[in-house]
Design an enzyme around this catalytic site. Structure first.
Site, short mmCIF file in Angstrom:
data_model
loop_
_atom_site.label_atom_id
_atom_site.label_comp_id
_atom_site.label_asym_id
_atom_site.label_seq_id
_atom_site.Cartn_x
_atom_site.Cartn_y
_atom_site.Cartn_z
N LYS A 79 0.84 -1.20 0.00
CA LYS A 79 0.00 0.00 0.00
C LYS A 79 0.88 1.26 0.00
O LYS A 79 0.64 2.21 -0.74
CB LYS A 79 -0.93 0.01 1.24
CG LYS A 79 -2.06 -1.02 1.15
CD LYS A 79 -2.79 -1.22 2.47
CE LYS A 79 -3.78 -2.37 2.36
NZ LYS A 79 -4.53 -2.66 3.59
N GLN A 111 -4.75 -1.45 9.77
CA GLN A 111 -4.65 -2.77 9.15
C GLN A 111 -5.23 -3.83 10.08
O GLN A 111 -4.92 -3.86 11.27
CB GLN A 111 -3.17 -3.05 8.81
CG GLN A 111 -2.94 -4.33 8.02
CD GLN A 111 -3.52 -4.29 6.61
OE1 GLN A 111 -3.68 -3.23 6.01
NE2 GLN A 111 -3.86 -5.44 6.08
N ASP A 137 -11.05 3.11 4.48
CA ASP A 137 -11.45 1.71 4.26
C ASP A 137 -12.97 1.56 4.14
O ASP A 137 -13.45 0.47 3.84
CB ASP A 137 -11.00 0.88 5.46
CG ASP A 137 -9.87 -0.06 5.15
OD1 ASP A 137 -9.69 -0.39 3.96
OD2 ASP A 137 -9.17 -0.46 6.09
N1 GUN Z 1 -6.79 -6.75 6.16
C1 GUN Z 1 -6.99 -7.46 5.02
N2 GUN Z 1 -7.58 -6.67 4.10
C2 GUN Z 1 -7.74 -5.44 4.65
C3 GUN Z 1 -8.28 -4.22 4.19
O1 GUN Z 1 -8.76 -4.07 3.06
N3 GUN Z 1 -8.27 -3.20 5.08
C4 GUN Z 1 -7.78 -3.34 6.33
N4 GUN Z 1 -7.82 -2.29 7.14
N5 GUN Z 1 -7.27 -4.45 6.80
C5 GUN Z 1 -7.25 -5.52 5.96
#
Ligand code: GUN
Length: 281
Positions: A49, A93, A116
């Site tokens: 990311k 995350q 998100d």
């Molecule tokens: N863990 C796995 N996929 C994601 C996601 O799209 N966002 C977040 N915050 N955590 C994750």
């Protein structure tokens, strides 16, 4: 033979456009990511990311907390980021260490910085048929793939396997808002294959290798595989038996290179969209 839904290529095109738009901004958008603990997969996701953001000219701040961090420490970071005008999007995350109440953490992110799309305000907006500040990234990526390939949603029977807050639950609402007839299946569902056999659009977001076998797929179905699993040889694979399902499907996503790149693409787009909302552009 099915047409391949090439998320990797679609994401690249979308991100090229986004990068052009960001190029002209004097003040760049900023994404903050909080990662707590030692989860190896999470570290890989967060790095990709950060890398993607930087490629696009989006600033990224990664805040790392130890596995034994406290709820208070995470909440304090969120308060600081909520009040920092230079930060446009906040992502925590998941998963978080077991001592952390993830629900409370997500609820403390300001809905306007909820990149998100997981805050109850944003999910609630979707549930009410309204526009949220940001849509959850994977569902948004899936809808964009369907749009890109001109796959109509209205009137179709969409069957989703999985009811997670990240994917299945919001996707079910988003497909409903696009006038699909939606069935959500999960670990307690009886006669799963009887239901999936009725799907015009079949989405598997269960995280279970080989869950969707050829005979569970209706002829001509659109098959979207959200699973990211490992084969015995260590290679990535989805939830769907790809080579079994492919001859029956009209469209199918590969793993890797299908939904995954679209998730990160949506995250970048969401960061930019929140930047625009916050800066009244
Ligand atoms: N863990 C796995 N996929 C994601 C996601 O799209 N966002 C977040 N915050 N955590 C994750």
């Amino acid at each position: 033979m099915a047409k391949l839904i090439e998320g990797k290529i679609v994401a690249k095109k979308i991100l090229e456009n986004l990068s052009d738009e960001i190029l002209f901004l004097e003040k760049k958008p900023c994404l903050a990511v909080i990662i707590a603990g030692d989860d190896a997969a999470s570290k890989i996701y967060v790095n990709s990311k950060k890398k993607k953001a930087e490629e696009l000219g989006i600033k990224s701040v990664v805040i790392e907390l130890p596995q034994n961090c406290t709820q208070q420490e995470i909440l304090e970071k969120i308060y600081t980021l909520n009040n920092d005008d230079s930060v446009n999007g906040i992502l925590v995350q998941l998963p978080l260490p077991p001592q952390i109440n993830a629900k409370e953490v997500v609820e403390k992110i300001h809905p306007l910085k909820d990149v998100d799309g997981l805050h109850p305000y944003n999910l609630g907006q979707i549930a009410a048929g309204n526009k949220p500040h940001a849509y959850p990234c994977t569902p948004k990526g899936i809808i964009r793939l369907l749009e890109y390939y001109d796959i109509s949603i209205a009137g179709k029977h969409a069957v989703i396997i999985g009811r997670s807050n990240l994917v299945g639950r919001p996707l079910s609402l988003m497909l409903l808002n696009e006038n699909a007839t939606v069935t959500v299946c999960h670990s307690k569902t009886k006669n799963l294959s009887q239901i999936t056999q009725q799907a015009d659009i079949l989405v598997s977001a269960a995280g279970q290798r080989n869950l969707v076998k050829a005979d569970m797929v209706k002829d001509g179905a659109v098959v979207i595989d959200v699973g990211i699993n490992r084969q015995e040889d260590g290679k990535l694979c989805g939830d769907v038996d790809f080579w079994g399902a492919e001859p029956r499907a009209s469209y199918i996503t590969p793993v890797p290179g299908g939904v995954g790149p679209m998730t990160i693409c949506s995250l970048m787009q969401n960061t930019f969209d929140l930047y625009k909302i916050q800066n009244k552009i």
